[in-house]
Design an enzyme around this catalytic site. Structure first.
Site, PDB file in Angstrom:
ATOM      1  CB  CYS A 103      -0.854   0.014   1.117  1.00  0.00           C
ATOM      2  SG  CYS A 103      -1.910  -1.523   1.157  1.00  0.00           S
ATOM      3  CG  HIS A 242      -3.017   3.703   2.456  1.00  0.00           C
ATOM      4  ND1 HIS A 242      -3.582   3.258   1.080  1.00  0.00           N
ATOM      5  CD2 HIS A 242      -3.111   2.628   3.090  1.00  0.00           C
ATOM      6  CE1 HIS A 242      -3.665   2.113   1.163  1.00  0.00           C
ATOM      7  NE2 HIS A 242      -3.466   1.420   2.212  1.00  0.00           N
ATOM      8  CG  ASN A 272      -6.416  -0.733   1.274  1.00  0.00           C
ATOM      9  OD1 ASN A 272      -5.797  -0.227   0.038  1.00  0.00           O
ATOM     10  ND2 ASN A 272      -5.944  -1.156   2.191  1.00  0.00           N
TER      11      ASN A 272
HETATM   12  N1  ACO Z   1     -18.504  -7.647   9.299  1.00  0.00           N
HETATM   13  C1  ACO Z   1     -19.011  -8.060  10.944  1.00  0.00           C
HETATM   14  N2  ACO Z   1     -18.246  -8.536  11.720  1.00  0.00           N
HETATM   15  C2  ACO Z   1     -16.800  -8.513  11.577  1.00  0.00           C
HETATM   16  C3  ACO Z   1     -16.335  -8.201  10.225  1.00  0.00           C
HETATM   17  C4  ACO Z   1     -17.229  -7.897   9.120  1.00  0.00           C
HETATM   18  N3  ACO Z   1     -16.845  -7.705   8.040  1.00  0.00           N
HETATM   19  N4  ACO Z   1     -15.025  -8.453  10.368  1.00  0.00           N
HETATM   20  C5  ACO Z   1     -14.646  -8.854  11.482  1.00  0.00           C
HETATM   21  N5  ACO Z   1     -15.892  -8.628  12.234  1.00  0.00           N
HETATM   22  C6  ACO Z   1     -15.825  -9.335  13.607  1.00  0.00           C
HETATM   23  C7  ACO Z   1     -14.650 -10.037  14.323  1.00  0.00           C
HETATM   24  O1  ACO Z   1     -14.966 -11.389  14.082  1.00  0.00           O
HETATM   25  C8  ACO Z   1     -14.890  -9.478  15.696  1.00  0.00           C
HETATM   26  O2  ACO Z   1     -15.887 -10.444  16.260  1.00  0.00           O
HETATM   27  P1  ACO Z   1     -15.506 -10.961  17.541  1.00  0.00           P
HETATM   28  O3  ACO Z   1     -15.469  -9.775  18.749  1.00  0.00           O
HETATM   29  O4  ACO Z   1     -16.785 -11.640  18.021  1.00  0.00           O
HETATM   30  O5  ACO Z   1     -14.204 -11.782  17.734  1.00  0.00           O
HETATM   31  C9  ACO Z   1     -15.317  -8.225  15.722  1.00  0.00           C
HETATM   32  O6  ACO Z   1     -15.884  -7.970  14.454  1.00  0.00           O
HETATM   33  C10 ACO Z   1     -14.255  -7.129  15.829  1.00  0.00           C
HETATM   34  O7  ACO Z   1     -13.001  -7.483  14.966  1.00  0.00           O
HETATM   35  P2  ACO Z   1     -11.904  -6.689  14.996  1.00  0.00           P
HETATM   36  O8  ACO Z   1     -10.861  -7.107  14.009  1.00  0.00           O
HETATM   37  O9  ACO Z   1     -11.562  -6.141  16.336  1.00  0.00           O
HETATM   38  O10 ACO Z   1     -12.391  -5.243  14.528  1.00  0.00           O
HETATM   39  P3  ACO Z   1     -11.629  -4.010  14.345  1.00  0.00           P
HETATM   40  O11 ACO Z   1     -12.415  -2.761  14.822  1.00  0.00           O
HETATM   41  O12 ACO Z   1     -10.224  -3.999  14.529  1.00  0.00           O
HETATM   42  O13 ACO Z   1     -11.887  -3.697  12.842  1.00  0.00           O
HETATM   43  C11 ACO Z   1     -10.675  -4.007  10.572  1.00  0.00           C
HETATM   44  C12 ACO Z   1     -11.366  -4.639  11.669  1.00  0.00           C
HETATM   45  C13 ACO Z   1     -11.721  -2.953   9.955  1.00  0.00           C
HETATM   46  C14 ACO Z   1     -10.038  -4.865   9.624  1.00  0.00           C
HETATM   47  C15 ACO Z   1      -9.336  -3.176  11.274  1.00  0.00           C
HETATM   48  O14 ACO Z   1      -8.711  -3.654  12.248  1.00  0.00           O
HETATM   49  C16 ACO Z   1      -8.712  -2.426  10.193  1.00  0.00           C
HETATM   50  O15 ACO Z   1      -9.297  -1.676   9.445  1.00  0.00           O
HETATM   51  N6  ACO Z   1      -7.566  -2.960  10.215  1.00  0.00           N
HETATM   52  C17 ACO Z   1      -6.370  -2.384   9.361  1.00  0.00           C
HETATM   53  C18 ACO Z   1      -6.386  -3.093   8.133  1.00  0.00           C
HETATM   54  C19 ACO Z   1      -5.895  -2.569   7.006  1.00  0.00           C
HETATM   55  O16 ACO Z   1      -6.439  -1.440   6.510  1.00  0.00           O
HETATM   56  N7  ACO Z   1      -5.283  -3.107   5.969  1.00  0.00           N
HETATM   57  C20 ACO Z   1      -4.992  -2.821   4.667  1.00  0.00           C
HETATM   58  C21 ACO Z   1      -3.661  -3.052   4.642  1.00  0.00           C
HETATM   59  S1  ACO Z   1      -2.554  -2.068   5.329  1.00  0.00           S
HETATM   60  C22 ACO Z   1      -3.114  -0.368   5.334  1.00  0.00           C
HETATM   61  O17 ACO Z   1      -3.550  -0.263   4.344  1.00  0.00           O
HETATM   62  C23 ACO Z   1      -3.074   0.343   6.411  1.00  0.00           C
END
Ligand code: ACO
Length: 315
Positions: A103, A242, A272
């Site tokens: 990214c 980004h 993204n």
């Molecule tokens: N729909 C519903 N529930 C979901 C989903 C979904 N699509 N995805 C995960 N959940 C659930 C999980 O299973 C979890 O449930 P649990 O508590 O029963 O176990 C709950 O939601 C919380 O999950 P988390 O992973 O803690 O949620 P978080 O608030 O961290 O959001 C996310 C997840 C959106 C992926 C976040 O961590 C994020 O954006 N991380 C950065 C990732 C990123 O952008 N990567 C791209 C490449 S690097 C970059 O570009 C920066």
């Protein structure tokens, strides 16, 4: 810029995995993303974006002496996507290579091109960030499939009399490589029945850890590049982060003392797009009149590797 015409909305994703539009919007800000039709490749999107950038710059393909494509999803392992773009554009005089920084690709490729131009050896560079990530996403994994989209952004870079790039910052931390990766398809796990059965050809991510590191590293980088450029947040007209997650962007802005009114976002419509993200956002910010001649702009990126970096520039 070039994106596929097919739109995949959060409502569409509700029918594919156990998720809701509300969860995706509140956790990420994303509402829809573009998905390439089968057969559409990274070099297809990159060529279209590159052609438009050349037209805007008033250059012919033969005027290019450098062509860099930043991508994690090239058409094939080799030749590079940039060679395929060169062939399609007819940029016969350009030296071409791909740049792999996930990214951070747009930012890393722009900084790389700047170094080539600064030597005086190269005059006209075409920098493209392009991805067709949709083929590498596990569409049964709700924690990743909601995040990504396909697209390409491009810019022409050349020496300027005034302004241009004021400061840059590029960083990597390979010790965190396991946070975001695709294991299959390379020399570690060449394609095989086993690698397919084990679903190794899909992106895997520790979202929570990536989130924390992305916020910390991008905020540090923005502060560093502004200090190196001698700019305060007040003196910057537009920030181009980004486009991964609205909550990441808000946190970076908070820690770097950047007001959200100055931050440009288009992740709501594209998700993204990895290496394409910053250049697609730069393109739309300019089109929307958010960046005008003489404006100070700060771009910042973060991605797998982990990689991160920033550019401060005067448009
Ligand atoms: N729909 C519903 N529930 C979901 C989903 C979904 N699509 N995805 C995960 N959940 C659930 C999980 O299973 C979890 O449930 P649990 O508590 O029963 O176990 C709950 O939601 C919380 O999950 P988390 O992973 O803690 O949620 P978080 O608030 O961290 O959001 C996310 C997840 C959106 C992926 C976040 O961590 C994020 O954006 N991380 C950065 C990732 C990123 O952008 N990567 C791209 C490449 S690097 C970059 O570009 C920066």
């Amino acid at each position: 810029m070039c994106v596929p015409s097919k739109v995949l909305t959060n409502a569409d994703l509700e029918k594919m995995v156990d998720t809701t539009d509300e969860w995706i919007r509140t956790r990420t800000g994303i509402q829809e993303r573009r998905i390439a039709e089968p057969g559409t490749t990274t070099s297809d999107l990159a060529t279209e974006a590159g052609r438009e950038a050349l037209g805007q710059a008033g250059l012919k393909p033969q005027d290019l002496d450098l062509l860099i494509v930043a991508t994690t999803t090239p058409d094939m392992l080799f030749p590079s996507a940039s060679c395929l773009v060169q062939q399609r554009l007819g940029a016969a005089n350009a030296v071409c290579f791909d740049l792999s920084a996930a990214c951070s690709g747009s930012v890393f490729a722009m900084v790389t091109a700047q170094q080539y131009l600064a030597t005086g050896r190269y005059r006209n560079a075409l920098v493209i960030g392009a991805e067709v990530l949709s083929g590498f996403i596990d569409w049964t994994d709700r924690s990743t499939c909601i995040l990504f989209g396909d697209g390409a952004g491009a810019c022409v870079m050349a020496p300027v009399e005034r302004g241009g790039i004021l400061a840059t910052d590029m960083r990597t931390d390979g010790s965190a490589a396991e946070l975001l990766y695709m294991a299959g398809g390379g020399s570690k796990h060449p394609p095989s029945h086993e690698s397919v059965d084990q679903r190794l050809h899909f992106l895997r991510m520790n979202g929570a850890e990536v989130f924390k590191m992305a916020v910390r590293r991008m905020a540090e980088s923005v502060k560093r590049v502004m200090a190196d450029a001698g700019l305060t947040p007040e003196q910057v007209n537009c920030f181009i982060p980004h486009q991964a997650n609205h909550r990441i962007i808000e946190s970076v802005a908070k820690f770097a003392d950047v007001p959200m009114e100055k931050v440009f976002e288009n992740l709501q419509r594209y998700g993204n797009t990895s290496a394409a993200s910053n250049l697609m956002a730069l393109y739309e910010a300019v089109k929307a009149g958010r960046i005008n001649t003489g404006d100070r702009v700060v771009m910042v990126a973060f991605g797998a590797g982990m990689t991160w970096g920033s550019i401060a520039l005067e448009w």
